[in-house]
Design a protein around this motif. Structure first.
Motif, PDB file in Angstrom:
ATOM      1  N   THR A 236      24.108  -3.141  26.782  1.00  0.00           N
ATOM      2  CA  THR A 236      24.065  -1.685  26.584  1.00  0.00           C
ATOM      3  C   THR A 236      23.023  -1.318  25.526  1.00  0.00           C
ATOM      4  OG1 THR A 236      26.435  -1.675  27.066  1.00  0.00           O
ATOM      5  CG2 THR A 236      25.504   0.359  26.204  1.00  0.00           C
ATOM      6  N   ILE A 237      22.955  -2.095  24.457  1.00  0.00           N
ATOM      7  CA  ILE A 237      21.963  -1.855  23.389  1.00  0.00           C
ATOM      8  C   ILE A 237      20.542  -2.002  23.953  1.00  0.00           C
ATOM      9  CG2 ILE A 237      20.997  -2.842  21.259  1.00  0.00           C
ATOM     10  CD1 ILE A 237      24.040  -3.428  20.497  1.00  0.00           C
ATOM     11  N   ASP A 238      20.327  -3.006  24.803  1.00  0.00           N
ATOM     12  CA  ASP A 238      19.006  -3.200  25.421  1.00  0.00           C
ATOM     13  C   ASP A 238      18.613  -1.965  26.231  1.00  0.00           C
ATOM     14  OD1 ASP A 238      18.685  -5.677  24.323  1.00  0.00           O
ATOM     15  OD2 ASP A 238      19.293  -6.794  26.116  1.00  0.00           O
ATOM     16  N   TRP A 239      19.581  -1.409  26.965  1.00  0.00           N
ATOM     17  CA  TRP A 239      19.316  -0.202  27.767  1.00  0.00           C
ATOM     18  C   TRP A 239      18.941   0.963  26.843  1.00  0.00           C
ATOM     19  CZ3 TRP A 239      21.999   4.564  28.019  1.00  0.00           C
ATOM     20  CH2 TRP A 239      21.577   5.411  29.054  1.00  0.00           C
ATOM     21  N   HIS A 240      19.656   1.127  25.734  1.00  0.00           N
ATOM     22  CA  HIS A 240      19.364   2.197  24.776  1.00  0.00           C
ATOM     23  C   HIS A 240      17.966   2.034  24.177  1.00  0.00           C
ATOM     24  CE1 HIS A 240      23.060   4.657  24.008  1.00  0.00           C
ATOM     25  NE2 HIS A 240      23.624   3.660  24.664  1.00  0.00           N
ATOM     26  N   LYS A 241      17.604   0.789  23.861  1.00  0.00           N
ATOM     27  CA  LYS A 241      16.286   0.536  23.254  1.00  0.00           C
ATOM     28  C   LYS A 241      15.157   0.953  24.194  1.00  0.00           C
ATOM     29  CE  LYS A 241      17.251  -3.360  20.122  1.00  0.00           C
ATOM     30  NZ  LYS A 241      17.148  -4.831  20.008  1.00  0.00           N
ATOM     31  N   HIS A 242      15.320   0.662  25.490  1.00  0.00           N
ATOM     32  CA  HIS A 242      14.292   1.031  26.468  1.00  0.00           C
ATOM     33  C   HIS A 242      14.232   2.553  26.683  1.00  0.00           C
ATOM     34  CE1 HIS A 242      14.581  -3.298  27.729  1.00  0.00           C
ATOM     35  NE2 HIS A 242      13.297  -3.110  27.647  1.00  0.00           N
ATOM     36  N   LYS A 243      15.332   3.206  26.332  1.00  0.00           N
ATOM     37  CA  LYS A 243      15.452   4.646  26.563  1.00  0.00           C
ATOM     38  C   LYS A 243      14.780   5.449  25.422  1.00  0.00           C
ATOM     39  CE  LYS A 243      19.138   7.845  27.746  1.00  0.00           C
ATOM     40  NZ  LYS A 243      19.045   8.652  26.531  1.00  0.00           N
TER      41      LYS A 243
END
Length: 302
Positions: A294-301
């Motif tokens: 989930t953190i990886d998804w947020h970082k890309h966002k």
């Protein structure tokens, strides 16, 4: 020679939301899909119908629909509390409209519900038959939807399965969700502001929730409700600490803001998911692994 059978058609309402965004790629592997939403979305490659389920307009579909997965609804607890009329129109009237379509098409139904139907609970771990006493407008509208589903199943012989989701987190989570707020704040701020940080929730990674929906879709007969959770409680403070550790941001402080504490908040609610486990479902993604994804998804966002 190999005989090719036509793909069954599945209708998904609210296909562009949190659960829908994670579910559609899995469904596309096996089914022909039709999506219903208030707006059409150019980035989603399925047949789309623009339709507002809160308005009392008939949905006309020439195709035979094998299953309707009803995800559309207003899910923000605070928004529903401030806008009960909109919540009733979408979450109750909209559900009735979808059930009418299922009755006419003789379709199976999956109706997405929530642990908010239970309200405040005395037991920590709760089964499906635990007393339902919702203390929020959102919880009331979803319980009304559940009752409508049971009534339609009993009256018209429809197969209706209700995945009752606990605290789902992961990519595409709505901005009003606590997981989204925690990760976004820790990524971008030096101190984070939250409501009740002592309350315990049963956090389940979205991919496990999707797998539960797929199992119910495949195996459910007649009317059944299923509690969907990991079966373990984490306080909001514990989730913050895990996120801080993953991001190496131990210096970030947590502040409780009184105005962010919900009037009818509950201290702890954890799922007993033994019923769906009998169908062969098990949660597979640990809280640490799920938070990393989930953190990886947020970082890309960002």
């Amino acid at each position: 020679c190999k005989v090719e059978f036509p793909l069954k058609t599945v209708l998904v309402t609210g296909y562009n939301g949190f659960i829908g965004s994670n579910l559609i790629p899995e469904l596309q592997k096996k089914f022909r899909l039709i999506g219903i939403s208030k707006l059409k979305h150019s980035d989603i490659n399925i047949k789309q119908i623009k339709h507002d389920i809160s308005k009392n307009n008939t949905i006309r579909l020439p195709e035979k629909i094998s299953t309707i997965i009803h995800l559309a609804g207003i899910t923000g607890v605070d928004f529903c509390q401030s806008n009960p009329k909109k919540a009733f129109a979408t979450n109750i009237q909209g559900t009735k409209q979808i059930l009418e379509l299922a009755r006419k098409k003789d379709s199976n139904v999956i109706f997405l519900s929530t642990s908010h139907v239970f309200g405040k609970v005395k037991n920590n771990t709760i089964k499906e038959d635990y007393e339902k006493n919702p203390n929020s407008v959102y919880g009331i509208t979803k319980l009304a939807g559940e009752i409508l589903c049971k009534s339609y199943s009993n009256s018209y012989g429809l197969n209706i399965g209700i995945p009752r989701l606990f605290s789902i987190y992961g990519p595409h989570a709505p901005i009003h969700s606590v997981s989204y707020s925690i990760i976004q704040q820790i990524l971008t701020k030096k101190n984070i502001r939250l409501g009740n940080i002592k309350s315990e929730r049963d956090f389940l990674y979205v991919k496990d929730a999707i797998n539960a929906i797929l199992v119910i879709m495949k195996k459910n007969k007649k009317f059944n409700d299923y509690n969907i959770g990991a079966g373990k409680g984490y306080s909001i403070t514990e989730i913050c600490d895990l996120v801080k550790k993953i991001l190496k941001k131990d210096h970030v402080s947590i502040k409780t803001v009184r105005t962010k504490i919900r009037k009818n908040d509950f201290s702890s609610i954890i799922s007993n998911s033994s019923k769906i486990k009998k169908l062969g479902w098990e949660p597979k993604i640990s809280i640490k692994k799920g938070l990393r994804f989930t953190i990886d998804w947020h970082k890309h966002k960002i």
